[in-house]
Design an enzyme around this catalytic site. Structure first.
Site, PDB file in Angstrom:
ATOM      1  N   GLU C  87       0.903  -1.352   0.172  1.00  0.00           N
ATOM      2  CA  GLU C  87       0.139  -0.007  -0.067  1.00  0.00           C
ATOM      3  C   GLU C  87       0.846   1.329   0.177  1.00  0.00           C
ATOM      4  O   GLU C  87       0.430   2.280   0.047  1.00  0.00           O
ATOM      5  CB  GLU C  87      -0.984  -0.102   1.130  1.00  0.00           C
ATOM      6  CG  GLU C  87      -0.274   0.191   2.607  1.00  0.00           C
ATOM      7  CD  GLU C  87      -1.367   0.396   3.629  1.00  0.00           C
ATOM      8  OE1 GLU C  87      -1.975  -0.331   4.013  1.00  0.00           O
ATOM      9  OE2 GLU C  87      -1.264   1.563   4.078  1.00  0.00           O
ATOM     10  N   CYS C 119      -3.366  -4.186   4.166  1.00  0.00           N
ATOM     11  CA  CYS C 119      -2.244  -4.962   4.367  1.00  0.00           C
ATOM     12  C   CYS C 119      -2.388  -6.611   3.847  1.00  0.00           C
ATOM     13  O   CYS C 119      -1.523  -7.240   4.406  1.00  0.00           O
ATOM     14  CB  CYS C 119      -2.304  -5.093   6.027  1.00  0.00           C
ATOM     15  SG  CYS C 119      -1.841  -3.316   6.674  1.00  0.00           S
ATOM     16  N   HIS C 242      -2.187 -11.345  11.393  1.00  0.00           N
ATOM     17  CA  HIS C 242      -1.732  -9.739  11.150  1.00  0.00           C
ATOM     18  C   HIS C 242      -1.417  -9.078  12.489  1.00  0.00           C
ATOM     19  O   HIS C 242      -2.144  -9.137  13.486  1.00  0.00           O
ATOM     20  CB  HIS C 242      -2.733  -9.173  10.201  1.00  0.00           C
ATOM     21  CG  HIS C 242      -2.513  -7.895   9.975  1.00  0.00           C
ATOM     22  ND1 HIS C 242      -1.352  -7.488   9.588  1.00  0.00           N
ATOM     23  CD2 HIS C 242      -3.016  -6.677  10.261  1.00  0.00           C
ATOM     24  CE1 HIS C 242      -1.283  -6.114   9.147  1.00  0.00           C
ATOM     25  NE2 HIS C 242      -2.445  -5.600   9.791  1.00  0.00           N
TER      26      HIS C 242
END
Lengths: 136, 375, 356
Positions: C87, C119, C242
């Site tokens: 990103e 992400c 994550h």
């Protein structure tokens, strides 16, 4: 500069130099004629092997394009017996010393303002983990 | 036979009030007046950085009218820092071949049209833009690498290296055309602001503008003869040499003139290309005037300012007289001419009969050598 | 293991990490912007990795990919697709994937594209790769997650937005260091975090990024995967999630029924911050650096906007020969040098020089 960098992307991204089939010398960057003997029998040769810092300069008087990176640490590097001049990275002026073991990495060298192209090329950094790990 | 019949110089400085045209006119007018001639039939303009700073192409064509010689033949010569002597080579060829009878050689350059950050970028063009110059080398980065290499290789300390700039400043102090007319000690030179460590501000040529001019004539007129001018091209980068500190193109150019080391030692006065302290030492050791690793001590011991060897850079050299890139070689020739005429208005080499000018681009991508003889 | 699942035909042949050298301690951000210490202490992050002035997501992704290729021991020309998930694209228009592919010798006969899904773009590329490889269409693909995450100075996001990259060579299960067992994806339209076009910094919904976004999507994808495979948390040796901070991955893991022993080996954010597309994947790389044959790994990346993938991966005996071929995540973490806030501002281009 747009097309010059594009033409030379293999040299700049992969350290592609020249090997003369007549005199056997290897040099950087790639040239269709041997700079030593003038022969046309030149093939592309990727510079590989152990890299070592021969000498260096800590350059404070840099062009405007390099202001974000000043001081630029410029090195003469011996890679597999061939000397090249290139920027060093991931090293501070206090850490750099002649003889140190290096490895090639791909980095930004010049950025053409906020809207122009980003020119990438090989720089050298101190070999990760000193002389042992971090390699092949 | 080619003779130098007139010389002219402007003081090298940051000439914010004068453009390329005004500087060229000032030097050319002095030279023509000194020569006492009415006209010339060929103008050779030596210039380099002005192509980036001023942006004017076809310099000879565009300058001729403003110099008062519209209608003469004209050509511009660009060989980087060696443009001045390259201009001499062209002028010599024109005269020796009979193409021209009188040539006005004007060396002129501007380095102060932009701020330093932009000028450094322009100066990077003196190096191989397809190789070393692709990186952010600045104007002194490669010099810095070579200087550290020299100091490590021969175990010479920083202070000893600084003997050269100290001598150059002493000489420039009394040269009215010099840019930096003040003395410095080796201590001060060694501890000045770093530009490209170990290179300090005092190891580097200053950024300045200037113009110098010669009138050259075929035949035996003039007090000074251009005996030979020679050159050789070299490797694009010092990294291509087995010994990066040895300038093979300079060795080859000197060999083409046929000068042995013994011959060189008998030259009375030399103006050499000391763009940086390290360049001066590399030249002395390439010529064999100093043994490898010895040049800084030879300078300290006074060998090159009256100590038996040729007197080096009584002008103050590129270091202190200044180095308007493409004009510098013409300054060297004008200064040597005045030395051989016994008229140099600074440090004078009495009774000088033979003078040698040495000019390089970078660290020897081109090397030029010119031998001048008093008639 | 039922072999009807296409995932079984694909595996990880090489993994590679990259973490830049510079570390900014969070306490310097707090003291610069007048945050109370409690503001960041709860994040369980001490410092964040920041890229040097000559680095971007492309150069970092290149090095991670080079490491993955070294571990895979394959000819780069055999790679049929380069997927670059980020990103923080250096170019809004112009692929980074082609630059990396060119520099690694993968061009010209290859697919190459940049993907964006906050992400989890690189994670989506991993699942896409399983499809391409298991169908027999391509032999190897290169999946790269790389970010030089940006945060508005003074925003709470600044504490964790970090730089790093991870890369994987996906290929046939034969000869792979680890084989996929199953995969599952769960996405909804949930605007927890975004960056509009031409804006330098993202914005976010603060607490909204938590329950409705991070937790809901990861819990849904992991539960979906476990159900499909008929597995339970105790069947895994490692569980990697994550890692926007050091707190969330632990909390989501414990809620799903995993233990700290399963979660801890794949935690990297406490030491380097959130590397966005590389976050969970660097955790996977770190686990592969030490995993033993036969061990089972759960990895669940998440991306705002929002979605999560869950993968079950089983390590093979080929893992051992590959470990020493490139620097480990641990070695990259260990090379950090501390810098100050001024250095960070200049090196990350947060001080704009006047255009000339």
């Amino acid at each position: 500069m747009i097309t010059r960098h594009w033409r030379r992307r293999h040299n700049l991204y992969k350290l592609v130099g020249s090997r003369c089939r007549s005199c056997g010398r290897v040099f950087y960057p790639y040239s269709q004629r041997c700079i030593y003997c003038g022969s046309r029998e030149v093939e592309q040769a990727r510079l590989e092997g152990d890299a070592r810092l021969v000498s260096y300069s800590i350059v404070y008087s840099v062009s405007d394009e390099a202001k974000y990176e000043a001081p630029v640490i410029l090195g003469m590097v011996d890679i597999g017996g061939v000397k090249v001049i290139a920027e060093l990275t991931d090293v501070s002026p206090g850490e750099v010393e002649a003889g140190m073991s290096l490895e090639p990495v791909l980095r930004r060298v010049t950025v053409n303002g906020e809207s122009g192209l980003i020119y990438y090329a090989v720089k050298f950094r101190p070999r990760l983990g000193g002389s042992g790990s971090g390699g092949d | 036979m080619v003779g130098i019949i007139g010389v002219g110089m402007t003081r090298i400085n940051r000439h914010y009030g004068k453009g390329l045209r005004e500087l060229a006119l000032e030097a050319a007018s002095s030279a023509v007046e000194d020569a006492g001639v009415n006209g010339v039939d060929f103008i050779v303009v030596a210039s380099s950085l002005s192509y980036k700073q001023v942006g004017q192409l076809d310099l000879a064509g565009h300058l001729a009218s403003y110099l008062g010689y519209r209608g003469s033949r004209g050509i511009a010569v660009e060989s980087g820092e060696a443009s001045g002597l390259a201009g001499l080579m062209v002028a010599y060829g024109l005269l020796a071949s009979g193409v021209a009878d009188k040539v006005l050689l004007v060396g002129v350059d501007k380095l102060t049209e932009y701020n330093s950050g932009e000028t450094y970028s322009h100066l990077e063009g003196l190096y191989d833009v397809e190789g070393d110059g692709f990186y952010n080398i600045g104007h002194a980065g490669i010099a810095g690498i070579l200087m550290r290499l020299y100091m490590n290789e021969y175990g010479v300390d920083r202070l000893t290296m600084a003997n050269w700039p100290a001598l150059m400043h002493a000489n420039a102090k009394v040269n009215p055309y010099a840019m930096l007319r003040f003395a410095i000690t080796p201590e001060k030179a060694a501890s000045a602001m770093p530009l490209a460590d170990p290179i300090t501000l005092m190891d580097s040529y200053p950024i300045g503008d200037g113009a110098a001019a010669l009138v050259l004539a075929r035949g035996d007129s003039g007090d000074v003869e251009v005996s030979r001018v020679e050159s050789s091209t070299g490797y694009p980068s010092p990294a291509h040499r087995d010994d990066p500190l040895f300038i093979e193109s300079l060795r080859d150019a000197v060999a083409r003139i046929g000068l042995s080391r013994e011959d060189l030692e008998k030259i009375d006065v030399m103006e050499i290309h000391d763009s940086f302290t390290i360049t001066a030492y590399m030249i002395l050791e390439t010529l064999g005037l100093s043994d490898k690793g010895r040049a800084p001590r030879d300078v300290a011991e006074g060998r090159y300012n009256g100590g038996g060897a040729p007197v080096l850079n009584p002008s103050g050299g590129l270091k202190a007289r200044g180095h308007p890139i493409g004009a510098t070689g013409v300054y060297q020739l004008a200064e040597l001419t005045l030395q051989l005429r016994g008229e140099f208005p600074g440090v004078r080499v009495d009774g000088a009969k033979r003078g040698l000018a040495i000019s390089l681009n970078g660290f020897g991508s081109s090397s030029y050598v010119a031998l001048l003889t008093a008639r | 293991m039922p072999d009807s699942r296409p995932e079984h035909k694909a595996g990880i042949h090489g993994w590679g990490a990259y973490i830049p050298r510079y570390r900014l301690p969070l306490k310097l951000i707090a003291s610069t912007w007048g945050w109370a210490e409690d503001q960041y202490k709860g994040l369980n992050v001490v410092q964040k990795a920041i890229a040097g002035p000559d680095e971007d997501s492309t150069t970092m992704g290149y090095e991670a990919a080079l490491n993955a290729i070294k571990r895979a021991g394959i000819d780069p020309a055999e790679i049929g697709a380069v997927f670059f998930g980020t990103e923080s694209k250096p170019y809004a228009v112009k692929p980074s994937a082609t630059i990396i592919a060119e520099a690694l010798g993968i061009t010209p006969i290859t697919m190459a594209t940049d993907l964006e899904f906050a992400c989890r773009a690189a994670s989506e590329a991993m699942r896409t790769s399983i499809g391409l490889v298991s169908s027999g269409m391509l032999k190897y693909t290169l999946v790269i997650g790389s970010d030089t995450a940006q945060a508005q100075p003074g925003d709470v996001l600044e504490f964790t937005a970090a730089s790093g990259a991870a890369a994987f060579i996906i290929g046939p299960s034969e000869g792979a260091a680890a084989v996929f067992e199953g995969s599952y994806t769960y996405v909804t339209d949930t605007p927890d975090f975004w960056r509009r076009s031409l804006q330098p910094y993202p914005r976010h919904g603060e607490g909204f990024t938590g329950e409705p976004a991070y937790f809901h999507h990861i819990i849904s994808s992991v539960r979906g995967l476990l159900e499909e495979l008929g597995l339970k948390p105790s069947d895994f040796d490692y569980a990697i999630f994550h890692q926007p901070n050091g707190k969330f991955p632990v909390r989501v893991g414990l809620r799903l029924g995993f233990s700290m022993e399963q979660i801890e080996p794949g935690l990297v954010t406490p030491e380097i911050g959130n590397t966005y597309n590389a976050s969970a994947l660097l955790g996977l790389a770190r686990v592969l650096d030490k995993a033993k044959p036969g061990e089972r790994i759960l990895v669940a990346p998440f991306g705002s906007g929002a979605g999560s993938d869950a993968y079950s991966i089983v390590v093979t005996d080929r893992v051992e020969e590959k470990k020493g071929r490139a620097p480990t995540v641990e070695e990259y973490i260990g090379r950090g040098v501390e810098v100050d806030y001024g250095f960070y501002l200049r090196y990350r281009g947060k001080i704009k020089l006047m255009p000339r």
